[in-house]
Design an enzyme around this catalytic site. Sequence first.
Site, mmCIF file in Angstrom:
data_model
loop_
_atom_site.group_PDB
_atom_site.id
_atom_site.type_symbol
_atom_site.label_atom_id
_atom_site.label_comp_id
_atom_site.label_asym_id
_atom_site.label_seq_id
_atom_site.Cartn_x
_atom_site.Cartn_y
_atom_site.Cartn_z
ATOM 1 N N SER A 147 0.820 -1.217 0.000
ATOM 2 C CA SER A 147 0.000 0.000 0.000
ATOM 3 C C SER A 147 0.849 1.259 0.000
ATOM 4 C CB SER A 147 -0.884 0.037 1.253
ATOM 5 O OG SER A 147 -1.766 -1.036 1.267
ATOM 6 N N SER A 152 -1.077 -8.431 5.237
ATOM 7 C CA SER A 152 -0.597 -9.070 3.997
ATOM 8 C C SER A 152 0.676 -9.869 4.265
ATOM 9 C CB SER A 152 -0.316 -7.983 2.946
ATOM 10 O OG SER A 152 0.787 -7.194 3.338
ATOM 11 N N HIS A 171 -6.689 4.691 6.653
ATOM 12 C CA HIS A 171 -6.012 4.236 5.435
ATOM 13 C C HIS A 171 -5.281 5.408 4.768
ATOM 14 C CE1 HIS A 171 -5.046 1.643 2.114
ATOM 15 N NE2 HIS A 171 -5.748 2.340 1.237
ATOM 16 N N HIS A 183 -3.403 0.568 -4.688
ATOM 17 C CA HIS A 183 -2.857 -0.610 -5.369
ATOM 18 C C HIS A 183 -3.230 -0.521 -6.851
ATOM 19 C CE1 HIS A 183 -1.674 -3.196 -1.903
ATOM 20 N NE2 HIS A 183 -2.452 -2.350 -1.276
ATOM 21 N N ALA A 199 2.924 -1.975 3.957
ATOM 22 C CA ALA A 199 2.750 -0.894 4.928
ATOM 23 C C ALA A 199 2.293 -1.565 6.211
ATOM 24 C CB ALA A 199 1.704 0.087 4.430
ATOM 25 N N TYR A 220 -8.874 -9.949 3.051
ATOM 26 C CA TYR A 220 -10.074 -9.198 3.447
ATOM 27 C C TYR A 220 -10.896 -8.712 2.252
ATOM 28 C CZ TYR A 220 -7.293 -4.938 2.633
ATOM 29 O OH TYR A 220 -6.508 -3.964 2.078
HETATM 30 N N1 HPA Z 1 -2.739 -2.328 11.410
HETATM 31 C C1 HPA Z 1 -2.922 -3.262 10.454
HETATM 32 N N2 HPA Z 1 -2.534 -3.116 9.205
HETATM 33 C C2 HPA Z 1 -1.903 -1.994 8.884
HETATM 34 C C3 HPA Z 1 -1.676 -0.974 9.819
HETATM 35 C C4 HPA Z 1 -2.114 -1.147 11.156
HETATM 36 O O1 HPA Z 1 -1.954 -0.295 12.047
HETATM 37 N N3 HPA Z 1 -1.015 0.027 9.171
HETATM 38 C C5 HPA Z 1 -0.867 -0.399 7.884
HETATM 39 N N4 HPA Z 1 -1.401 -1.607 7.713
#
Ligand code: HPA
Length: 282
Positions: A37, A222, A257, A68, A120, A92
């Site tokens: 991401s 992921s 996000h 993406h 990420a 998900y």
């Molecule tokens: N939690 C889960 N997935 C993630 C997060 C988070 O804080 N940050 C980026 N992806």
Amino acid sequence: MLLQKPEYFTLQDIDAIADAIRERTDFRPRIGLILGSGLGSLAEEAEAEAIIPYSELPDWPVSTVQGHAGRLILGTLESQPVMILQGRVHYYEGYTMAQVGLPVRVMQRLGVEILIVTNAAGAVNPEFAPGDLMLINDHLNLIGMGGLNPLRGPNIDELGPRFPDMSQAYDRELQALARKVAKENNILLREGVYASLAGPSFETPADLRFLRGAGVDAVGMSTVPEVIVARHGGTRVLGISGISNKANLDGSTITTHEEVLEAGRVLVPKLLTLLRGVLRAL
Ligand code: HPA
């Protein structure tokens, strides 16, 4: 409407996709790169030989998430033949674990020997800050412990063993190389354990305290399924998390996000320097 989703793929299914790619280009990749991401812009750096939108490949799972792009780039980066996934799919989104792992299978059939996987992630380790890079030195397969493993189903013996070892999921030599490149370029490279959860809801403070207690440094949605498929097929793995936010262990902040995508912009230049250095040395 009954939606039929493949619970697992046969070698013929996988090879049909590999063949579709071979029909488009003679280029043969050695290194696979999955961009997480907000990190997709790294793909622009490659000298592309072929760019294939995921939607043009049979059975290829298409990312539905903002951040993406959803295309495959075959080309060279630092003189290395690479296959870049600009965008990945997640459990998900409604895909099966077999679908999540499928792109790595195709990479393996096309000859990829090394997978560099990025994501990420939220920092569970309180010392980590947004914008940091973390070398993944191990993972906690929480999602798999619950039963969601991409290797569920008949084992394809041509690809790997029924019970693959995971004691060194992240290749030690590649880790050492990443540390060396980071040091040479004055990049702070954190290191730790990545846990993958199913998502898409972010964690509660109690979830996060649980993960911290279990030795987790960064959390995301992921990577672990793809790494399991990679190791099953004997592919060496280097994993890098871009820390996009501080996980909220005390409930004092919220995670969005947008924050994850914004951190990507800070992370991309550092990650690019690191990856270019690693590729040059391979
Ligand atoms: N939690 C889960 N997935 C993630 C997060 C988070 O804080 N940050 C980026 N992806």
